[in-house]
Scaffold this motif. Structure first.
Motif, short mmCIF file in Angstrom:
data_model
loop_
_atom_site.label_atom_id
_atom_site.label_comp_id
_atom_site.label_asym_id
_atom_site.label_seq_id
_atom_site.Cartn_x
_atom_site.Cartn_y
_atom_site.Cartn_z
N MET A 86 1.24 -1.12 0.41
CA MET A 86 -0.19 0.02 0.24
C MET A 86 0.93 1.54 -0.08
O MET A 86 1.92 1.47 0.35
CB MET A 86 -0.88 -0.38 1.33
CG MET A 86 -0.52 0.35 2.47
SD MET A 86 -1.65 -0.76 4.11
CE MET A 86 -1.11 -2.18 3.88
N PHE A 110 -4.52 1.01 4.16
CA PHE A 110 -4.42 0.11 5.75
C PHE A 110 -5.81 -0.49 6.30
O PHE A 110 -6.34 -1.70 5.53
CB PHE A 110 -3.44 0.31 7.46
CG PHE A 110 -3.61 -1.61 8.08
CD1 PHE A 110 -2.92 -2.40 7.17
CD2 PHE A 110 -4.12 -1.62 9.39
CE1 PHE A 110 -2.66 -4.15 7.09
CE2 PHE A 110 -4.48 -3.37 8.92
CZ PHE A 110 -3.74 -4.25 8.31
N GLU A 125 -7.03 -4.30 4.18
CA GLU A 125 -6.84 -5.46 5.92
C GLU A 125 -7.75 -6.10 5.23
O GLU A 125 -7.55 -7.23 5.56
CB GLU A 125 -7.45 -4.27 7.24
CG GLU A 125 -7.31 -5.62 8.39
CD GLU A 125 -7.44 -4.66 9.63
OE1 GLU A 125 -8.12 -3.92 9.96
OE2 GLU A 125 -7.36 -5.24 10.74
N PHE A 160 1.20 -14.68 2.77
CA PHE A 160 1.35 -13.13 2.10
C PHE A 160 2.43 -12.63 3.11
O PHE A 160 3.07 -12.66 4.46
CB PHE A 160 -0.49 -12.02 2.39
CG PHE A 160 -0.88 -12.40 3.67
CD1 PHE A 160 -0.53 -11.64 4.07
CD2 PHE A 160 -1.79 -13.05 3.95
CE1 PHE A 160 -0.74 -10.72 5.48
CE2 PHE A 160 -2.03 -13.18 5.38
CZ PHE A 160 -1.79 -11.56 5.60
N GLU A 161 2.68 -11.38 2.34
CA GLU A 161 3.65 -10.31 2.94
C GLU A 161 3.17 -9.02 3.26
O GLU A 161 2.56 -8.87 1.51
CB GLU A 161 4.44 -10.24 2.11
CG GLU A 161 6.35 -10.52 3.13
CD GLU A 161 6.98 -10.60 2.12
OE1 GLU A 161 7.95 -11.73 2.33
OE2 GLU A 161 8.50 -9.80 2.37
N VAL A 162 3.01 -7.87 3.32
CA VAL A 162 2.64 -7.10 3.53
C VAL A 162 3.67 -6.11 3.65
O VAL A 162 4.37 -5.63 4.49
CB VAL A 162 1.41 -6.74 4.57
CG1 VAL A 162 1.59 -6.64 6.12
CG2 VAL A 162 0.64 -5.09 4.37
N HIS A 163 3.57 -4.47 3.07
CA HIS A 163 4.22 -3.81 2.82
C HIS A 163 4.10 -2.16 2.74
O HIS A 163 2.58 -2.24 1.94
CB HIS A 163 5.79 -4.03 1.74
CG HIS A 163 6.44 -5.06 2.57
ND1 HIS A 163 7.34 -4.48 3.42
CD2 HIS A 163 6.80 -6.26 2.10
CE1 HIS A 163 8.05 -5.86 3.30
NE2 HIS A 163 7.61 -6.74 3.06
N VAL A 164 4.04 -1.35 2.86
CA VAL A 164 3.86 0.09 2.76
C VAL A 164 5.24 0.58 1.67
O VAL A 164 6.06 0.90 2.33
CB VAL A 164 3.80 0.92 4.03
CG1 VAL A 164 3.78 2.06 3.76
CG2 VAL A 164 2.92 0.00 5.39
N TYR A 165 5.35 0.58 1.09
CA TYR A 165 6.03 1.31 -0.16
C TYR A 165 5.64 2.07 -1.25
O TYR A 165 4.45 1.94 -1.71
CB TYR A 165 6.50 0.12 -1.35
CG TYR A 165 7.27 -0.32 -0.30
CD1 TYR A 165 8.31 -0.20 0.65
CD2 TYR A 165 7.70 -2.00 -0.28
CE1 TYR A 165 9.00 -1.50 1.19
CE2 TYR A 165 7.99 -3.60 -0.57
CZ TYR A 165 9.65 -2.63 0.59
OH TYR A 165 9.79 -3.67 1.25
#
Lengths: 164, 164, 164, 164, 164, 164, 164, 164
Positions: G8, G14, G18, G31-36
């Motif tokens: 995101m 988020f 979510e 899964f893998e979550v990232h803020v980029y």
């Protein structure tokens, strides 16, 4: 004098973008033109932005259509002013390119001009250089006067023909 | 250093525009703020634009809503770069102000930022001054690094919580 | 009788605006036509508005495209009724000009007609003069009857051909 | 002095329309207010329009939302100037009412003001009466000065607080 | 069998509306076609609606462009089902006509079909008559089968050519 | 009397759709209500449409939001009139549902009413039944009179308070 | 099983995003979550995309608002399927993010789901993995049945209450 | 290798859709093309979707215009990934098809590409197959390189001609 970069996402944008070249030429402002796509040549686009300041550029004009990311991709990789030209393509009349260019998130401005507004993009770039270049500022003032004179000449012709 | 002018068409725009003041302040860029309306105080607005360059301004930020003419009215009376902030008002979600600001005719650019994009307007003004001010350019680069660090810190927190 | 002013932001608007001239002519209402741009000739535009009432005008028609500020610039400088014609240009189908013309802030009305609605702008100007001019009101009533007769003649022809 | 009619399609429009009443009151312009619907009371609406001129009205203000036909229905039945106020309702942010009001066919103008622009509708009506009423024109000029003074007072306060 | 009325606001709408006539003809449904304008011939339009039921009509199709009020004006004066066809005109791609037709206020439905959807307007009218006319319903079912057969024939040709 | 079917794509649409039930009730028209989704229960939706005519229904009302396919899915499987109610959801203000419902391809009409226009959907269904039911037509006429009386009562109250 | 990446552009997205996490969890998909951010951390974003395939990802979900470039920036740097979620922000109701995400130029697809459509983004990612994973396909079929059962249960409750 | 299905709602969509065929061909991906309409051949469309997985398909591309339901109708009847191509038709510039395709309700994703984006639809289908097909992934990488080379060749030509 610093140079102006003119980037476009596809060479099919050139007929619209050309007006930026001729406008910069008219004002004697040096420029460099490139076809770099934010999506198809992301590395080259990025490298250009990263090095633009030290390569002697004063502003970057970026033209793209549809989901137009080129100006934003430039802005993300330089602190030079980036000027975005949204290009009208075959659907949605340029609204997609306009919103993709102007609605940048906080921290990353793109100075957006009108859809297909290549002349104004060049003039804005010149105005930016002219902030500290009095000679260029003088040329801008002169161009304004010419512009006004043209309008008034049109006015005179119409008035002569229709106002009794 | 040249000053930045921050004009708004109505003092009701101030809560949105305020972010431009604080941003300029953070970068140590001097500014002057005014409430001038293109329609209700056309003379004062015009006079400000006409004299802005010789009064030491380097760029003009103009914020207005609805049929937002303020940035265009500035642009018509100065050759300084004019930055337009379209302000969202009670109807049409800012689309009216966006189109009224960005769709300028040939010869009169307005550097338009996102709807309610006051922070970006200030950053664009700073970028314009930083074309010839290496110290300011350095501050912009530093702010970018801070900005990136914040994003990555958010990334770290989210990743820690959700990535197993 | 008071005169009607017909202003356009560019002579390229003339093919659309011309219908306003022919309509006023048909009703014998005197008019004066000018090309003044809110952005390229702000001084002339402003001066025209400031002096319009004492120069014998009863209403001002202003036609412009894109970020159409001409009608608003007139309205800001006169208390005469100002009628705005949004002109469709090469992108966005006239929506930009419509919103730039009609969404005026409180205190500064522009009487907006349809996109490219030059005939209706002229008729509205005539209606304004006809508030206190019974002869003109009579002509308007007569034109309505003619208009209705034309529709009914079209109805008769279609009905004859298709209704058994 | 001629009266101004203020019609609305539903009494739920009154909170927006009320500003038109107070504005006319402030200028001492007599008015009459009615709830007539183009669809639910077509006969009463039509009768009002047909008789408006001989009943001493100088202009008709018509406010309606959604597929807003009231102003057009008035325009079809009188040659007085008809001023349309598009009212924002629960969906589409007033765009439906704006297009339904402003996009009138040739021959039937409606002088359209901004979405929810009741104050401007009243001011436009006053401007129409003031074409031939110098005293009213004087009041309009005075209101403009007051309006400008207010803006400049706001400017003074903001400048005092933020401009060093 | 009850007749279907086909009204259009201008004879320039006929090339689009014609498909409604041919569709009704194909189903053997009697119809009557008229050019009546909600604005230019309000009396004739109103009279037609008021008398439509007792004149043997079962539904009214009304086609109009721009600020399309014709269907609404019909609906206000009859309790027969009114079917609206929004007509695309020279600006805004029919969005103005669509919103002016479909966004009717509570109490006054207009059964709106697609922009320029004359064939569907006729089919909807036939469906309405077929609620109590089993023979007509049978024809509709048959037309559906034909329609499907045509699609499948196209499918066969394409599949033959491209699917190996 | 034939029944009216009221379908909705999700039970979250019920607060809007409820007005259709109460309207049908008020007119004594029998109805059946169902939650069927074109996407989540395509079989049940299809089966309902296929059997609707022989199950005694005279028209089908279908309400759905976003990419609203329910009305179209009904229309594809019955030759009964299908009335579509576009439901406003959390984004785009109902424009997505409106276009998904009204822009049906040739051959498959959906009688579309205003966004969230449940009352009008019911009234349209009643009008369809009333084409051949004089008693119901009489009730519709009576409701119109009541409706007009309410408007005029509102008019009387406002006029009393504000018209001197 | 391959992992799904969920990126995101800002942690403020988020609460909407979510739902993608919980949906993947429900199906047992890692899964893998990232803020980029495409603009604030272009290098990290790019690096993630370049290495995603060899890091074991099967698809990338990217959520962003306004001039949403994140999905496009991913697509430019990987040949994995990229799924874009346009996020609604404070103006324009998500239309800007939708057009910035979906209108990608030829050669660089982004699989775009509805505005704020995080659940569907996750389901699409699962469908992609399920092309070659029969067990996952079975879970999807089961979820559909559950989904349908829920709708029909709602139908039963409503029918019980309102259908006599 | 799994096959890709290419469905279109009407054979008039073929000139746009053809690019999907040629793109799949170029990558050696087998496909099957069909004309099935969600509205005119609902049974065939449904049957195709229901059996697609067991018939060896890996993804379904569905192209349709106006109230474009085809992709959604596929999605409702299969758990394979469904890719939607909104087709621009004679009004609204494809916005209707875009919203009808992308704004799917929770539970039923459609992977939407740009308006008329047939090439990208095919590439997305290939990307989906390439998640588990390294050879295909290699071809995609190679095509990207070719694509970039073309852009840079265009860049070289333009730079040669205009950059001094």
């Amino acid at each position: 004098m610093k140079k102006i970069a003119i980037l476009m996402g596809s060479d099919s944008d050139f007929p619209v973008v050309e007006k930026a070249l001729t406008t910069l030429d008219k004002f004697g402002v040096p420029f460099e033109v490139h076809v770099y796509s934010a999506h198809r040549t992301p590395e080259e686009a990025r490298a250009f932005a990263v090095n633009a300041r030290e390569n002697g550029f004063g502003a970057i004009i970026a033209a793209a259509g549809k989901a137009a990311h080129l100006a934003g991709a430039m802005a993300a990789n330089t602190t030079l002013p980036v000027i975005g030209i949204p290009i009208k393509s075959s659907t949605l009349d340029g609204l997609d390119a306009l919103l993709s260019t102007v609605q940048m998130p906080g921290g990353m401005p793109v100075a957006t001009v009108a859809i297909d507004g290549a002349e104004n993009a060049a003039l804005l770039a010149i105005q930016i250089l002219a902030v500290t270049d009095e000679e260029l500022a003088e040329k801008l003032r002169f161009a304004r006067l010419e512009n006004a004179k043209n309008v008034l000449e049109k006015d005179r012709m119409l008035a002569e023909k229709y106002n009794k």
